[in-house]
Design an enzyme around this catalytic site. Structure first.
Site, mmCIF file in Angstrom:
data_model
loop_
_atom_site.group_PDB
_atom_site.id
_atom_site.type_symbol
_atom_site.label_atom_id
_atom_site.label_comp_id
_atom_site.label_asym_id
_atom_site.label_seq_id
_atom_site.Cartn_x
_atom_site.Cartn_y
_atom_site.Cartn_z
ATOM 1 N N SER A 30 24.348 49.699 -6.573
ATOM 2 C CA SER A 30 25.759 49.836 -6.966
ATOM 3 C C SER A 30 25.876 50.912 -8.043
ATOM 4 C CB SER A 30 26.343 48.498 -7.481
ATOM 5 O OG SER A 30 25.674 48.077 -8.658
ATOM 6 N N SER B 237 22.584 55.935 -22.746
ATOM 7 C CA SER B 237 24.001 55.686 -23.033
ATOM 8 C C SER B 237 24.344 56.201 -24.423
ATOM 9 C CB SER B 237 24.305 54.185 -22.985
ATOM 10 O OG SER B 237 25.595 53.923 -23.510
ATOM 11 N N TYR C 244 21.815 45.637 -25.888
ATOM 12 C CA TYR C 244 22.003 46.717 -24.914
ATOM 13 C C TYR C 244 21.824 48.087 -25.577
ATOM 14 C CZ TYR C 244 24.227 49.906 -21.669
ATOM 15 O OH TYR C 244 24.481 50.970 -20.836
ATOM 16 N N LYS D 115 19.042 51.124 -25.016
ATOM 17 C CA LYS D 115 19.419 52.493 -24.634
ATOM 18 C C LYS D 115 18.834 53.517 -25.625
ATOM 19 C CE LYS D 115 20.734 51.503 -20.978
ATOM 20 N NZ LYS D 115 20.381 52.143 -19.692
HETATM 21 N N1 LIG Z 1 29.034 51.725 -16.659
HETATM 22 C C1 LIG Z 1 28.994 52.392 -17.810
HETATM 23 O O1 LIG Z 1 30.030 52.614 -18.465
HETATM 24 C C2 LIG Z 1 27.669 52.893 -18.350
HETATM 25 C C3 LIG Z 1 27.688 53.655 -19.529
HETATM 26 C C4 LIG Z 1 26.496 54.138 -20.043
HETATM 27 C C5 LIG Z 1 25.302 53.861 -19.392
HETATM 28 N N2 LIG Z 1 25.300 53.107 -18.250
HETATM 29 C C6 LIG Z 1 23.998 52.858 -17.598
HETATM 30 O O2 LIG Z 1 24.073 53.256 -16.243
HETATM 31 C C7 LIG Z 1 23.081 52.544 -15.495
HETATM 32 C C8 LIG Z 1 23.714 52.046 -14.209
HETATM 33 O O3 LIG Z 1 24.736 51.121 -14.534
HETATM 34 P P1 LIG Z 1 26.092 51.006 -13.708
HETATM 35 O O4 LIG Z 1 27.200 51.227 -14.661
HETATM 36 O O5 LIG Z 1 26.034 51.825 -12.487
HETATM 37 O O6 LIG Z 1 26.092 49.430 -13.387
HETATM 38 P P2 LIG Z 1 25.808 48.609 -12.056
HETATM 39 O O7 LIG Z 1 26.771 48.977 -10.996
HETATM 40 O O8 LIG Z 1 25.735 47.189 -12.502
HETATM 41 O O9 LIG Z 1 24.352 49.104 -11.588
HETATM 42 C C9 LIG Z 1 23.178 48.589 -12.177
HETATM 43 C C10 LIG Z 1 22.029 48.739 -11.218
HETATM 44 O O10 LIG Z 1 20.852 48.233 -11.858
HETATM 45 C C11 LIG Z 1 20.237 47.234 -11.055
HETATM 46 N N3 LIG Z 1 19.698 46.172 -11.869
HETATM 47 C C12 LIG Z 1 20.322 45.456 -12.852
HETATM 48 N N4 LIG Z 1 19.499 44.504 -13.320
HETATM 49 C C13 LIG Z 1 18.337 44.605 -12.620
HETATM 50 C C14 LIG Z 1 17.115 43.885 -12.618
HETATM 51 N N5 LIG Z 1 16.889 42.819 -13.415
HETATM 52 N N6 LIG Z 1 16.129 44.265 -11.774
HETATM 53 C C15 LIG Z 1 16.326 45.313 -10.930
HETATM 54 N N7 LIG Z 1 17.455 46.033 -10.873
HETATM 55 C C16 LIG Z 1 18.451 45.665 -11.710
HETATM 56 C C17 LIG Z 1 21.364 46.705 -10.163
HETATM 57 O O11 LIG Z 1 20.821 46.253 -8.936
HETATM 58 P P3 LIG Z 1 20.800 44.711 -8.441
HETATM 59 O O12 LIG Z 1 21.986 44.028 -8.987
HETATM 60 O O13 LIG Z 1 20.749 44.826 -6.956
HETATM 61 O O14 LIG Z 1 19.524 44.180 -9.000
HETATM 62 C C18 LIG Z 1 22.225 47.932 -9.942
HETATM 63 O O15 LIG Z 1 21.757 48.674 -8.837
HETATM 64 C C19 LIG Z 1 22.551 51.451 -16.416
HETATM 65 O O16 LIG Z 1 21.294 51.846 -16.927
HETATM 66 C C20 LIG Z 1 23.580 51.402 -17.528
HETATM 67 O O17 LIG Z 1 23.015 50.973 -18.750
HETATM 68 C C21 LIG Z 1 26.460 52.627 -17.709
#
Ligand SMILES: NC(=O)c1ccc[n+]([C@@H]2O[C@H](COP(=O)([O-])OP(=O)(O)OC[C@H]3O[C@@H](n4cnc5c(N)ncnc54)[C@H](OP(=O)(O)O)[C@@H]3O)[C@@H](O)[C@H]2O)c1
Length: 305
Positions: free
Chosen positions: A31, A153, A178, A182
């Protein structure tokens, strides 16, 4: 999600890139921005290894990449489980001869306090220790000119990290945990870059902030009232989209403009200055050594100074 939104490779100015014959692993690609990056790498012709825990979502990504004309496979592994990450390392080694781009993207914010089997706070383990274990486990599978890209992040700013206290749950704050993880992501990416360079390797390692992305599934563990706010934001054209976030990942993984750049931090496809704590060389080195201790492995890319 906005309809007809520009794809990440176009946002990054890389739509003409040909990744045929290249192999990419994007962790956390079931996702969010990882999924969008995996699809983009597939459209550019790469063989993509998608990863996450959700099997059906993984199969869907693979089907979408195959429909775009490239090959893909899904490998499940829970990043809270050391054996599962070892299994992922073995599966990647068995499946491909070389890895050209490794995107350490899996991660999240975990609301409930808890430790994993290693006795380490869950967020630190999933977001930092597992990418460390995966990357160092795959070092000899990386192509000579491979690139390691780590999703960090802007939340690292203001965070502090005391490696002696990563098992402590007293006064647990999901956001603090978190942001700490990061900060660890950037320190890890920088230290990996330093150690690769010192060992004479041309492999690069950079990290980036993907933007603030309400449209991913990042907020899945949130509860009311925060959950209501983030669900509402998803319906509005505010913040960044998963494709925006994926653009910088695709940029760092493929752009000729950053072929020789290593140990740097980016946002919106541009180099930025990470917080001083993320560039503290003693802290970076200590995190590297202590992460190996926590995992019970030999220190990878042994100290060079
Ligand atoms: N959204 C934001 O505003 C934002 C901002 C800054 C940084 N980020 C970073 O961007 C990255 C992606 O996040 P996103 O926003 O795209 O959120 P997301 O849609 O929740 O994607 C997170 C991904 O990580 C996987 N994941 C989570 N926990 C896991 C575990 N225990 N084992 C294996 N895989 C795991 C999930 O896969 P499954 O659920 O299938 O395991 C999913 O594919 C993260 O590192 C997050 O910290 C996001």
């Amino acid at each position: 999600m906005l309809q007809n939104e520009t794809e990440p490779e176009e946002k990054a100015g890389l739509a003409d890139t040909d990744l045929s014959g290249r192999t990419v692993l994007v962790t956390g690609s079931t996702s969010g921005l990882g999924r969008e990056a995996a699809l983009a790498f597939g459209r550019l012709g790469a063989h993509v290894i998608a990863h996450g825990r959700r099997e059906q979502a993984g199969r869907d990504v693979v089907a979408e990449i195959e429909a775009s004309g490239s090959s893909a496979e899904f490998m499940a592994a829970d990043f809270a489980d050391v054996d599962a990450v070892d299994g992922l390392v073995e599966n990647v080694r068995t499946s491909v001869d070389e890895l050209d781009i490794l995107c350490n993207n899996a991660g999240g914010l975990f609301r409930d306090a808890g430790t994993t089997d290693l006795g380490v706070e869950m967020t630190f383990h999933v977001n930092h220790l597992s990418p460390y274990q995966l990357t160092t486990g795959l070092l000899d599978t990386l192509a000579e000119d491979a690139r390691v890209v780590t999703t960090a992040s802007i939340g690292h700013r203001g965070a502090t990290l005391n490696i002696d206290r990563v098992a402590e749950l007293t006064g647990f704050s999901p956001w603090a945990a978190y942001c700490r993880s990061k900060l660890a992501n950037i320190q890890f990416a920088n230290e990996l870059a330093r150690r690769l360079e010192a060992s004479g390797s041309d492999v690069t390692s950079n990290s980036f902030h993907p933007g603030l992305i309400p449209g991913s599934e990042f907020s899945r563990s949130f509860v009311a009232p925060t959950r209501g706010v983030t669900d509402f934001l998803k319906t509005l054209p505010v913040g960044d989209t998963p494709k925006d976030g994926a653009a910088t990942m695709v940029y760092l993984g493929t752009s000729a403009g950053v072929a020789d750049v290593t140990g740097s931090y980016f946002a919106r496809c541009r180099q930025r200055r990470a917080a001083p704590a993320a560039r503290d060389e003693d802290a970076m080195c200590e995190l590297w050594e202590r992460s190996a201790d926590l995992l019970g492995i030999e220190e990878p890319l042994v100290a060079y100074r």
